[in-house]
Design a protein around this motif. Structure first.
Motif, PDB file in Angstrom:
ATOM      1  N   ARG A   1      25.133 -20.948   5.571  1.00 41.51           N
ATOM      2  CA  ARG A   1      26.219 -21.412   4.688  1.00 41.51           C
ATOM      3  C   ARG A   1      25.703 -22.494   3.742  1.00 41.51           C
ATOM      4  O   ARG A   1      25.999 -22.483   2.543  1.00 41.51           O
ATOM      5  N   ALA A   2      24.940 -23.432   4.272  1.00 40.93           N
ATOM      6  CA  ALA A   2      24.369 -24.490   3.435  1.00 40.93           C
ATOM      7  C   ALA A   2      23.403 -23.900   2.412  1.00 40.93           C
ATOM      8  O   ALA A   2      23.374 -24.334   1.254  1.00 40.93           O
TER       9      ALA A   2
ATOM     10  N   ARG B   1      25.382 -22.381  -0.462  1.00 39.56           N
ATOM     11  CA  ARG B   1      25.892 -23.419  -1.361  1.00 39.56           C
ATOM     12  C   ARG B   1      24.754 -24.020  -2.195  1.00 39.56           C
ATOM     13  O   ARG B   1      24.900 -24.246  -3.399  1.00 39.56           O
TER      14      ARG B   1
END
Length: 125
Positions: free
Chosen positions: A102-103, A106
């Motif tokens: 997820r990081a 982003r």
């Protein structure tokens, strides 16, 4: 008042998550993805980071010109890849930034807005 059109860097942008996968445009990449400024490839990522081998991410490692670094998304949580894998990637002139997927998704968006030449290998969530 002057209106100016905002220029958006070319290339794919991860716009969200769907189940265990990533949404890029209208498509969902459920088993992981390999992404670079020129496109995205569905990736049948290994079950665990310890199984990841350079050949599995060869489309990213063989790009010309060489990207600045590889964003390596390790799934739901941050796990360190085998040191031998990192050494092989670094020997090709790429840095390696490891984070949960997820990081990494982003970070991809932020780095592409800055027009940075990076690539990503994101394991499913």
């Amino acid at each position: 008042m002057e209106l100016r059109r905002e220029e958006i860097p070319q290339g794919p942008i991860i716009t969200g998550f769907a189940g265990h996968g990533f949404r890029v445009g209208e498509r969902v990449y459920a088993r992981g993805l390999l992404i670079d400024p020129g496109g995205v490839i569905a990736w049948d990522a290994p079950e665990g980071i310890e199984q990841l081998e350079p050949a599995m991410i060869a489309p990213l490692l063989d790009l010309d010109p060489i990207p600045e670094f590889l964003l390596l998304g390790t799934g739901v949580r941050l796990l360190q890849p085998p040191r031998s894998l990192v050494r092989v990637i670094e020997a090709r002139g790429l840095g390696v930034e490891v984070m949960d997927s997820r990081a990494a998704a982003r970070a991809w968006g932020v780095l592409r807005q800055e027009e940075r030449q990076v690539v990503g290998a994101l394991m499913p969530l």
